[in-house]
Motif scaffolding. Structure first.
Motif, mmCIF file in Angstrom:
data_model
loop_
_atom_site.group_PDB
_atom_site.id
_atom_site.type_symbol
_atom_site.label_atom_id
_atom_site.label_comp_id
_atom_site.label_asym_id
_atom_site.label_seq_id
_atom_site.Cartn_x
_atom_site.Cartn_y
_atom_site.Cartn_z
ATOM 1 N N GLN A 335 46.630 -43.254 19.024
ATOM 2 C CA GLN A 335 45.582 -42.777 18.116
ATOM 3 C C GLN A 335 45.781 -41.300 17.774
ATOM 4 O OE1 GLN A 335 41.511 -44.462 19.312
ATOM 5 N NE2 GLN A 335 42.767 -44.890 21.103
ATOM 6 N N ILE A 336 46.098 -40.493 18.769
ATOM 7 C CA ILE A 336 46.262 -39.058 18.523
ATOM 8 C C ILE A 336 47.412 -38.807 17.546
ATOM 9 C CG2 ILE A 336 46.938 -36.880 19.604
ATOM 10 C CD1 ILE A 336 45.300 -37.753 22.042
ATOM 11 N N PHE A 337 48.528 -39.533 17.731
ATOM 12 C CA PHE A 337 49.651 -39.343 16.813
ATOM 13 C C PHE A 337 49.328 -39.857 15.417
ATOM 14 C CE2 PHE A 337 52.208 -38.870 20.739
ATOM 15 C CZ PHE A 337 52.843 -37.682 20.405
ATOM 16 N N ALA A 338 48.515 -40.921 15.316
ATOM 17 C CA ALA A 338 48.088 -41.396 13.992
ATOM 18 C C ALA A 338 47.224 -40.348 13.300
ATOM 19 C CB ALA A 338 47.325 -42.708 14.133
ATOM 20 N N TRP A 339 46.346 -39.701 14.067
ATOM 21 C CA TRP A 339 45.512 -38.643 13.473
ATOM 22 C C TRP A 339 46.368 -37.450 13.037
ATOM 23 C CZ3 TRP A 339 42.012 -39.218 18.348
ATOM 24 C CH2 TRP A 339 41.192 -40.338 18.197
ATOM 25 N N LEU A 340 47.305 -37.061 13.886
ATOM 26 C CA LEU A 340 48.176 -35.934 13.513
ATOM 27 C C LEU A 340 49.019 -36.284 12.293
ATOM 28 C CD1 LEU A 340 49.334 -34.736 17.061
ATOM 29 C CD2 LEU A 340 47.608 -33.694 15.573
ATOM 30 N N GLY A 341 49.501 -37.536 12.233
ATOM 31 C CA GLY A 341 50.266 -37.963 11.063
ATOM 32 C C GLY A 341 49.434 -37.956 9.800
ATOM 33 N N THR A 342 48.161 -38.314 9.917
ATOM 34 C CA THR A 342 47.267 -38.269 8.751
ATOM 35 C C THR A 342 47.102 -36.841 8.254
ATOM 36 O OG1 THR A 342 46.078 -40.212 9.581
ATOM 37 C CG2 THR A 342 44.963 -38.860 7.939
ATOM 38 N N LEU A 343 46.934 -35.910 9.191
ATOM 39 C CA LEU A 343 46.833 -34.495 8.788
ATOM 40 C C LEU A 343 48.117 -34.020 8.129
ATOM 41 C CD1 LEU A 343 45.001 -32.980 11.901
ATOM 42 C CD2 LEU A 343 44.049 -33.351 9.620
ATOM 43 N N TRP A 344 49.246 -34.458 8.670
ATOM 44 C CA TRP A 344 50.542 -34.035 8.120
ATOM 45 C C TRP A 344 50.746 -34.594 6.707
ATOM 46 C CZ3 TRP A 344 54.129 -30.691 10.058
ATOM 47 C CH2 TRP A 344 55.383 -30.679 9.440
ATOM 48 N N ALA A 345 50.310 -35.830 6.492
ATOM 49 C CA ALA A 345 50.526 -36.467 5.192
ATOM 50 C C ALA A 345 49.531 -35.996 4.132
ATOM 51 C CB ALA A 345 50.426 -37.991 5.344
ATOM 52 N N GLY A 346 48.388 -35.460 4.568
ATOM 53 C CA GLY A 346 47.358 -35.081 3.607
ATOM 54 C C GLY A 346 47.338 -33.605 3.304
ATOM 55 N N ARG A 347 46.218 -33.157 2.765
ATOM 56 C CA ARG A 347 45.999 -31.751 2.435
ATOM 57 C C ARG A 347 44.709 -31.311 3.134
ATOM 58 N NH1 ARG A 347 44.848 -31.794 -3.189
ATOM 59 N NH2 ARG A 347 44.422 -34.021 -2.912
ATOM 60 N N PRO A 348 44.802 -30.989 4.426
ATOM 61 C CA PRO A 348 43.584 -30.713 5.215
ATOM 62 C C PRO A 348 42.794 -29.535 4.673
ATOM 63 C CG PRO A 348 45.502 -30.988 6.638
ATOM 64 C CD PRO A 348 46.023 -30.888 5.242
ATOM 65 N N GLN A 349 41.485 -29.646 4.729
ATOM 66 C CA GLN A 349 40.584 -28.571 4.340
ATOM 67 C C GLN A 349 39.715 -28.225 5.547
ATOM 68 O OE1 GLN A 349 38.321 -30.067 1.025
ATOM 69 N NE2 GLN A 349 38.334 -32.152 1.812
ATOM 70 N N MET A 350 39.690 -26.946 5.933
ATOM 71 C CA MET A 350 39.022 -26.516 7.139
ATOM 72 C C MET A 350 37.533 -26.308 6.892
ATOM 73 S SD MET A 350 39.493 -26.234 10.310
ATOM 74 C CE MET A 350 41.287 -26.261 10.400
ATOM 75 N N LYS A 351 36.864 -27.408 6.572
ATOM 76 C CA LYS A 351 35.415 -27.372 6.466
ATOM 77 C C LYS A 351 34.813 -27.552 7.865
ATOM 78 C CE LYS A 351 35.270 -28.816 1.655
ATOM 79 N NZ LYS A 351 34.711 -29.741 0.637
ATOM 80 N N LEU A 352 33.509 -27.389 7.963
ATOM 81 C CA LEU A 352 32.882 -27.327 9.283
ATOM 82 C C LEU A 352 33.132 -28.578 10.127
ATOM 83 C CD1 LEU A 352 31.314 -25.486 11.096
ATOM 84 C CD2 LEU A 352 29.191 -26.361 10.113
ATOM 85 N N PRO A 353 33.025 -29.800 9.592
ATOM 86 C CA PRO A 353 33.347 -30.961 10.436
ATOM 87 C C PRO A 353 34.775 -30.913 10.975
ATOM 88 C CG PRO A 353 32.179 -31.669 8.476
ATOM 89 C CD PRO A 353 32.523 -30.217 8.273
ATOM 90 N N MET A 354 35.725 -30.424 10.153
ATOM 91 C CA MET A 354 37.111 -30.347 10.601
ATOM 92 C C MET A 354 37.270 -29.321 11.710
ATOM 93 S SD MET A 354 39.996 -31.771 10.096
ATOM 94 C CE MET A 354 41.386 -31.495 11.174
ATOM 95 N N LEU A 355 36.494 -28.267 11.674
ATOM 96 C CA LEU A 355 36.566 -27.255 12.730
ATOM 97 C C LEU A 355 36.194 -27.867 14.082
ATOM 98 C CD1 LEU A 355 37.132 -24.231 13.173
ATOM 99 C CD2 LEU A 355 34.674 -23.829 12.841
ATOM 100 N N TYR A 356 35.157 -28.679 14.094
ATOM 101 C CA TYR A 356 34.768 -29.329 15.342
ATOM 102 C C TYR A 356 35.804 -30.373 15.769
ATOM 103 C CZ TYR A 356 30.194 -27.112 15.558
ATOM 104 O OH TYR A 356 29.183 -26.182 15.682
ATOM 105 N N LEU A 357 36.481 -30.990 14.811
ATOM 106 C CA LEU A 357 37.538 -31.935 15.175
ATOM 107 C C LEU A 357 38.718 -31.212 15.814
ATOM 108 C CD1 LEU A 357 37.655 -34.529 12.243
ATOM 109 C CD2 LEU A 357 36.422 -34.632 14.408
#
Length: 818
Positions: A335-357
């Motif tokens: 699961q952790i590698f799937a989440w990291l891969g999703t971040l790598w493939a996308g265009r992450p935006q550091m909004k408040l929910p992402m900060l807590y993630l």
């Protein structure tokens, strides 16, 4: 008047909650109940946090007199109990109750009245523990209640009884909610939403709820056995009378270690839902994540001895459970590698929910690494029962649950309030919580490796722990300040933030396809789902559903209608007509609570009276459902037709009973495990002088079971099985009354009394349910005439036959083998 406004008013008249105190008490709306559950759980979290601050104040300096040993024992027991039982599990249950129907495209959960009953049981059970704390008699034997410390000779007061009865009351809420969640996910989905199109959060909650059905019954059994020992002197855990204190540890950790993943999985579901939105892409590895969820749910039940490495387990068992404890890291890593891969493939935006993630990633990975450390037996022998284990537990649970739920709060708060996030206190709160947490618990790893035990109220000044404890306490208060800012931020958003637009994050899941805050019926018409992210595939879907361009768009007969689908394919199966608002859940919870209060007060002779009341209310609860007029197939939209649930075979009620009996079977299996454990471990067990076989009584019971099975092959044939069950009931009671040794003299007699009593109780329930269906059929109710209710009765009769016969044979087996 527009079409959307007309439908809104029509559905609100049916689904809405009446104003006034009666409407507040009688509502069964899932959104209202979910919010209530989350708010109450957060209130318990704040209480538990205050207790944590008191603990840190006591440990900040050596020789502190802030709290004496007795008060300190109550503090850490109540802190652990509140956080584990009254905050973590109810918080994700409340979130699931609120969110799942919206994500699945349904109008409510499968059993709205059971949802309300679970909420009231949780509130009353949690209140018992708070009352104990106010009265100064709070539980003080640890949130794990290890015997013999929690047994009557060492805990003579009422403190431990508050824990055993209060937590058991709360666990009733957990079980009924788990059944509700499982059936709702499997059956109450939007048409076309097959299993491989479900939101990942639904997969997480499905596995979590099924784990609850398997993992919670052992704790309920252990609590019942320990309360029987404390109240009546039945020696299940007393080694001098044939019991074994390790039996409690096995039953507790059969629940306790799966519970870690029961808490983690919903939070991971939150991560899998929010992360792709923040990364502006779809989740990577959907199938791999589903496989990891299933693997994690399965493997978590092979780890309970992970907590018992130091009690004298054989080396082969140590190796097995150590390997299993290490293996469970693999699906978590997927699961952790799937989440990291999703971040790598996308265009992450550091909004408040992402900060807590991000806070979740850092904290949980550190907790996982220390988890692998304590899975290694030699290291665990050194670190067991030290502050190192306390630190590991908090890294896993706080990092793996609290940070994701804080992210969920900021992500979905606008869904609940209809207001958009517009303040910056959330960022300051995050940094205070993050820094304070790591300052508190990272240092606890170090002081634990230096030898500081868990659950001590003071320590010598010259032992080298003072600096670490002082800084840990400072970190704890920094964390508390962060949560204070978080609460202020929430209040500002509730009362002062501007209104939000629909789907402010640009998400693709169905919960954003409705007005904000959502109406009582969720959506005016149910969608046809052809994609995992319906709003991304059809951007105008929300408006078309509001205009009634979906299924069940026109209200009829004052029914609360939603659709049930085939489990795997998502094809339309039938219409589900849900019950309306009623006070029955409240009254049933009050009567249930009366039983626990009478037990707590020692009024054992009066305790059966509320149980009779529960049975009477249950009869009434079931009797008011359904009708006497069959409807046949009814139009549901787009030219399709379907029958109502009372006229089909696989109704939600049937599924609900299947899963409830599955949990019940786990309870019975745990009881058999305890019987086998004592038979195997305890010396001279059972004593030969206590064995009194009786072939005639055994023959009567087996013959009764055979008659019930023979005459019950047809679903509608209920009178024959009832007669056979009566014979089995007589055999069970005769064995208890005439043959079983006194339950106070030896653990063998106590186990037989519980085993046979369990069988007799369920045989009596099956007889009662059979009589109910016979009466319903005579009264002309459709469900009893067409087979829906007889099929449910058949389930209970088969279960009673299996468990009653097993209990009877198991009780006679030692004497027959001697």
């Amino acid at each position: 008047m527009t079409q959307a406004l007309r439908l809104h008013r029509a559905f609100e008249r049916i689904w809405g909650t009446p104003r006034g105190w009666r409407g507040t008490l009688s509502t069964v709306n899932h959104s209202t109940l979910g919010v209530r559950l989350m708010v109450t759980a957060f209130a318990f979290f704040l209480i538990g946090g205050v207790l944590a601050m008191l603990i840190r104040a006591q440990l900040a300096t050596p020789g502190s007199a802030f709290a004496g040993p007795d008060i300190y024992n109550q503090l850490f027991t109540m802190h652990g109990s509140i956080m584990m039982f009254l905050f973590a599990i109810p918080m994700f249950e409340g979130f699931a109750i609120y969110m799942l129907p919206k994500m699945l495209g349904a109008r409510d959960l499968a059993f709205p009245r059971m949802t309300a009953y679970g909420w009231w049981c949780y509130l009353f059970g949690g209140s018992l523990l708070l009352i104990a704390m106010v009265l100064g008699v709070a539980p003080d034997a640890g949130w794990f209640m290890y015997t013999p410390l929690s047994s009557k000779p060492y805990s003579p007061g009422i403190n431990s009884d508050f824990w055993l009865l209060g937590i058991t009351f709360v666990e009733i809420s957990a079980i009924v909610t788990a059944v509700d969640i499982v059936v709702s996910i499997l059956k109450l989905r939007a048409p076309g939403m097959s299993l491989d199109r479900m939101p990942l959060f639904a997969w997480y909650m499905l596995v979590t709820a099924m784990m609850m059905l398997i993992g919670f019954p052992p704790l309920i059994l252990g609590s019942i056995l320990l309360e029987l020992e404390r109240a009546f002197g039945w020696p299940f855990f007393d080694a001098e009378r044939g019991g074994d204190s390790l039996l409690w540890q096995h039953l507790f950790w059969l629940f306790g270690h799966p519970e870690v993943y029961i808490i983690f999985l919903p939070a991971a579901g939150v991560v899998s839902t929010i992360l792709p939105v923040m990364a502006r892409t779809r989740i990577l590895g959907y199938g791999w994540i589903v496989g990891a969820i299933l693997a994690l749910g399965f493997l978590s039940f092979g780890l309970w001895v992970h907590h018992m490495f130091t009690v004298g387990i054989p080396h082969m068992a140590l190796a097995f459970f150590s390997a299993a404890s290490t293996l469970v890291a693999i699906p978590t890593g997927v699961q952790i590698f799937a989440w990291l891969g999703t971040l790598w493939a996308g265009r992450p935006q550091m909004k408040l929910p992402m900060l807590y993630l991000v806070g979740f990633f850092v904290t949980f990975v550190m907790g996982g690494l220390t988890g692998v450390m304590v899975a290694v037996v030699p290291f665990d022998w050194q670190a067991h029962d030290t502050a190192f284990v306390t630190a590991h537990l908090h890294y896993v649970l706080f990092g793996g649950f609290v940070f994701p739920m804080l992210a969920a709060t900021y992500y979905w708060l606008g869904h609940v309030t209809g207001r958009q996030y517009s303040y910056t206190l959330g960022k300051a709160a995050f940094w205070l919580i993050f820094i304070g947490f790591h300052l508190t618990f990272f240092l606890m790893h170090i002081v634990g490796l230096l030898g500081q035990p868990r659950r001590i109220d003071t320590y010598p000044a010259d032992i080298g722990w003072t600096g670490y404890n002082l800084l840990s306490s400072v970190g704890g208060f920094v964390t508390a300040i962060g949560f204070g800012l978080f609460v202020i931020d929430l209040l500002l958003q509730f009362f002062h933030a501007p209104r939000t637009r629909r789907n402010p994050w640009g998400a693709g899941t169905l919960e954003w396809a409705m007005m904000l805050p959502p109406p009582s019926y969720n959506i005016a018409s149910l969608p046809q789902v052809d994609d995992r992210e319906p709003l991304e595939a059809a951007p105008d879907l929300a408006l078309s559903l509001a205009r009634g361009e979906g299924y069940l768009a026109e209200p009829r007969n004052n029914w609360r209608e939603t659709l049930a689908v085939e489990t795997a394919s998502g094809r339309i199966d039938h219409i589900v007509v849900l019950p309306g608002n009623t006070l029955l859940p409240l009254w049933t919870a009050l009567v249930t609570g009366a039983f626990f209060v009478l037990m707590l007060l020692g009024l054992y002779a009066w305790a059966p009276v509320p149980l009779i009341g529960v049975a009477a209310l249950g009869w009434r609860w079931a009797w008011v459902q359904g009708g006497k007029q069959p409807f046949g197939k009814l139009p549901i939209g787009f030219g399709d037709e379907a029958c109502v649930h009372a006229e089909v075979q696989g109704s939600p009620g049937w599924w609900g009973n299947v899963f409830f009996l599955s949990a019940n079977g786990t309870f019975f299996g745990s009881l058999l495990f305890g019987y086998a454990f004592l038979w195997t471990i305890a010396p001279n067990w059972p004593p030969p002088e206590l064995l009194t076989p009786s072939v005639p009584i055994l023959a009567i019971g087996v013959a009764g079971a055979a008659v019930a099975a023979l005459f019950g092959r047809r679903v509608r044939a209920l009178k024959g099985p009832v007669a056979g069950l009566a014979a089995l009931f007589v055999a069970l009671i005769a064995t208890v009354w005439l043959l079983a040794p006194s339950p106070t003299s030896h653990a063998y007699g106590a186990v037989l009394a519980v085993l046979l009593g369990y069988g007799a109780l369920h045989v009596a329930l099956a007889i009662l349910i059979g009589m109910f269906v016979v009466r319903r059929r005579g009264a002309g109710y459709v469900a009893a005439t067409l087979g829906a209710e007889p099929r449910i009765a058949r389930l209970w009769i088969d279960y009673a036959l299996a468990t009653g016969a097993t209990a009877l044979i198991g009780a006679h087996m030692p004497a027959l083998l001697a």
